[in-house]
Scaffold this active site. Structure first.
Site, PDB file in Angstrom:
ATOM      1  N   ASP A  82       0.802  -1.227   0.000  1.00  0.00           N
ATOM      2  CA  ASP A  82       0.000   0.000   0.000  1.00  0.00           C
ATOM      3  C   ASP A  82       0.829   1.268   0.000  1.00  0.00           C
ATOM      4  O   ASP A  82       0.428   2.289  -0.534  1.00  0.00           O
ATOM      5  CB  ASP A  82      -0.938   0.015   1.215  1.00  0.00           C
ATOM      6  CG  ASP A  82      -0.178   0.200   2.514  1.00  0.00           C
ATOM      7  OD1 ASP A  82       0.615  -0.699   2.872  1.00  0.00           O
ATOM      8  OD2 ASP A  82      -0.374   1.236   3.180  1.00  0.00           O
ATOM      9  N   ASP A  85       5.570   0.290   3.356  1.00  0.00           N
ATOM     10  CA  ASP A  85       5.771  -0.947   4.104  1.00  0.00           C
ATOM     11  C   ASP A  85       5.645  -2.142   3.173  1.00  0.00           C
ATOM     12  O   ASP A  85       5.557  -1.991   1.960  1.00  0.00           O
ATOM     13  CB  ASP A  85       4.768  -1.036   5.264  1.00  0.00           C
ATOM     14  CG  ASP A  85       3.327  -0.829   4.784  1.00  0.00           C
ATOM     15  OD1 ASP A  85       3.010  -1.304   3.671  1.00  0.00           O
ATOM     16  OD2 ASP A  85       2.532  -0.198   5.499  1.00  0.00           O
ATOM     17  N   TYR A 233      -5.393   0.435   9.051  1.00  0.00           N
ATOM     18  CA  TYR A 233      -6.495   0.823   8.169  1.00  0.00           C
ATOM     19  C   TYR A 233      -7.822   0.443   8.811  1.00  0.00           C
ATOM     20  O   TYR A 233      -8.621  -0.305   8.237  1.00  0.00           O
ATOM     21  CB  TYR A 233      -6.341   0.164   6.792  1.00  0.00           C
ATOM     22  CG  TYR A 233      -5.253   0.791   5.959  1.00  0.00           C
ATOM     23  CD1 TYR A 233      -5.452   2.008   5.313  1.00  0.00           C
ATOM     24  CD2 TYR A 233      -4.006   0.186   5.834  1.00  0.00           C
ATOM     25  CE1 TYR A 233      -4.447   2.600   4.566  1.00  0.00           C
ATOM     26  CE2 TYR A 233      -2.995   0.769   5.088  1.00  0.00           C
ATOM     27  CZ  TYR A 233      -3.222   1.977   4.460  1.00  0.00           C
ATOM     28  OH  TYR A 233      -2.230   2.558   3.722  1.00  0.00           O
ATOM     29  N   GLU A 488       5.662   9.843   3.080  1.00  0.00           N
ATOM     30  CA  GLU A 488       5.327   8.487   2.624  1.00  0.00           C
ATOM     31  C   GLU A 488       4.366   8.530   1.432  1.00  0.00           C
ATOM     32  O   GLU A 488       3.331   9.196   1.483  1.00  0.00           O
ATOM     33  CB  GLU A 488       4.705   7.674   3.753  1.00  0.00           C
ATOM     34  CG  GLU A 488       4.470   6.210   3.369  1.00  0.00           C
ATOM     35  CD  GLU A 488       4.049   5.341   4.532  1.00  0.00           C
ATOM     36  OE1 GLU A 488       4.326   4.128   4.492  1.00  0.00           O
ATOM     37  OE2 GLU A 488       3.428   5.868   5.483  1.00  0.00           O
TER      38      GLU A 488
END
Length: 512
Positions: A82, A85, A233, A488
């Site tokens: 995603d 990571d 999430y 990120e």
């Protein structure tokens, strides 16, 4: 300060932000939208999990996650990481696939030579989602132990943390991840209906099955898979919006009346309040069913999507068109309506919380799509006080957001890695930060990458096309791996930007 003075002051601030946005758009004619689109799509190759094809363009990435799903006897190789990571979170991945598909459905005819890359990006996601739904009445929610993964700073090629598979089923339901997956499968089925009819039918049929499971066995995956979802999430908006979103996409893909009836009969149960997690604090939005849109909240997206087929249908226009109009009026700075966003001094749209560019790209996509639907219906929006919004108004506003992201901002910084001369060099991304397999073939243990994370040197591997979280609300930006909200990148920032960029490949602004 009196309430009237505060209101006037706020109005001046918003109008100033609007003027700055327009000035940025006017002075940014040098932006190469074709190059930006190419890079935007290339980013998804850098996020691939699984066995990489020979056509892989981001060559410092290698095969990874080749045993995913083996713990539950499934083949779950593939899909996308995603963000920075090495976990495959299916909820945002499905949303990413939906938005990539919507981008092609709306603007694919403008993508030219980049259309095949867009189709590849969609198929990499839809292939994996088919695998994730291959067991009836079951949907994969996450692959990879998020807590274990986040303790290590290691390349995806080296992963030795648990690749746990988290699944929702009849006993432990997860309606939000299942319904979003159904939406992604339905949307992608439309993308391939002409080029690969068999594949399209497979996607469509699976979408129907998955939606039935999501609706029949209702519950949140927050409860069913626990720390596999939270706090990474968590679903804060509830699963009703995903069910309506999935039904709307199924109607668009199949034209089966029962899905349209489902949306009409249930839209009024989608309340006006949405809970969002803003920097660890739960905040309630009182206009959530109008203004919220992203991987968690599909509310505004439902209204815009449905508006395409009810724009000129007075019997079915309510509440979709009024709410879509309200979204528009709540965003444009010159509008007298109550605002759902704020603006930086340089003109960038902001909503509370981290990774702000996800809001700028996703809301820009909705406005751009709505502009097209408005144009087709000769529609304008009256926001009050003689402020009328035309399709051209929305296109011009969106161009200001696009150009800000590409470098027309106070720092002259492109927030897309690899685009322009000045862009973030120290993004929060494991594969980008650690030395590549080409330069460091030996396996790297869990904490061997810490040295590279703490380094002041630029990342050795350029993740071309990655759009980072973006600047702070005062237009400042810290190019630091430690500043995760700003540095990120995520797939769901890039996905809606694909369609928005494609629209600006025209010689002159559309609808003008």
């Amino acid at each position: 300060m009196s309430k009237i003075m505060c209101t006037c002051y706020l109005s001046r601030v918003l109008i100033l932000a609007w003027m700055l946005t327009m000035a940025a758009a006017k002075n940014s004619g040098s932006h190469n939208y074709a190059d930006a689109l190419s890079k935007c799509l290339m980013f998804f190759e850098g996020q691939r999990s699984g066995k990489l094809p020979s056509s892989q363009r981001i060559t410092w990435r290698k095969d990874s996650g080749l045993k995913d799903g083996s713990d539950v006897g499934m083949d779950l190789v593939g899909g996308y990481y995603d963000a920075g990571d090495n976990v495959k979170f299916n909820f945002p991945m499905a949303f990413t696939t939906t938005m990539l598909s919507w981008s092609v459905l709306e603007f694919g005819q403008l993508m030219g030579s980049e259309l095949p890359h867009a189709l590849e990006a969609i198929r990499w996601g839809s292939d994996y989602l088919l695998k994730s739904t291959s067991v009836p009445d079951s949907v994969v929610g996450v692959v990879g132990d998020p807590n274990g993964d986040h303790t290590c700073w290691e390349r995806p090629e080296d992963m030795n943390t648990p690749r746990t598979t988290y699944v929702v089923n009849k006993e432990k339901p997860g309606s939000e991840v299942a319904a979003e997956t159904a939406a992604a499968l339905a949307a992608s089925s439309m993308v391939f209906k002409d080029s690969d009819k068999f594949y399209s039918a497979s996607l469509r049929n699976r979408s129907i099955q998955v939606f039935e499971f999501a609706d029949k066995y209702r519950g949140s995956y927050n409860d069913s898979i626990g720390d596999g979802a939270c706090p990474f999430y968590c679903d804060f908006s509830g699963y009703k919006d995903e069910l309506l979103w999935g039904a709307a996409w199924l109607y668009k893909a199949t034209k089966i009346p029962q899905y349209w009836d489902y949306v009409k009969n249930n839209i009024h149960f989608l309340g006006p309040t949405v809970v969002r997690n803003i920097n660890g604090i739960l905040v309630t939005s009182l206009t959530g069913d109008v203004t919220e849109f992203g991987w968690d909240s599909k509310h505004a997206g439902i209204n815009i999507l449905v508006s395409q087929w009810v724009m000129t249908d007075p019997n079915n226009a309510n509440p979709f068109i009024p709410k879509a109009d309200q979204l528009v009026c709540s965003i444009l700075p010159q509008s007298p309506a109550q605002k759902s966003v704020t603006y930086s001094p340089g003109g960038l749209l902001f909503k509370p919380g981290g990774s702000n560019l996800q809001h700028s790209t996703s809301l820009s996509f909705l406005l751009m799509a709505y502009a097209g639907y408005m144009k087709a219906s000769n529609k304008v929006i009256d926001c009050g006080n003689n402020f009328v919004v035309t399709p051209a108004s929305l296109v011009n506003f969106t161009k200001g957001q696009v150009d800000y992201i590409l470098g027309s901002n106070p720092l002259g910084m492109s927030y897309m890695v690899g685009y322009g001369q000045k862009f973030p060099r120290k993004i929060h991304h494991r594969g980008s930060v650690n030395p590549s397999m080409e330069n460091h073939l030996q396996h790297m243990q869990c904490h061997e990458g810490d040295l590279y994370f703490k380094s002041n040197d630029p990342n050795p591997n350029i993740l071309v096309g990655a759009i980072v979280g973006g600047p702070a609300e005062d237009d400042t930006f810290e190019d630091s791996r430690s500043n995760v909200p700003q540095s990120e990148p995520t797939t769901y920032i890039n996905a809606p930007f694909v369609g928005v960029l494609a629209n600006f490949l025209k010689v002159k602004a559309p609808f003008s």
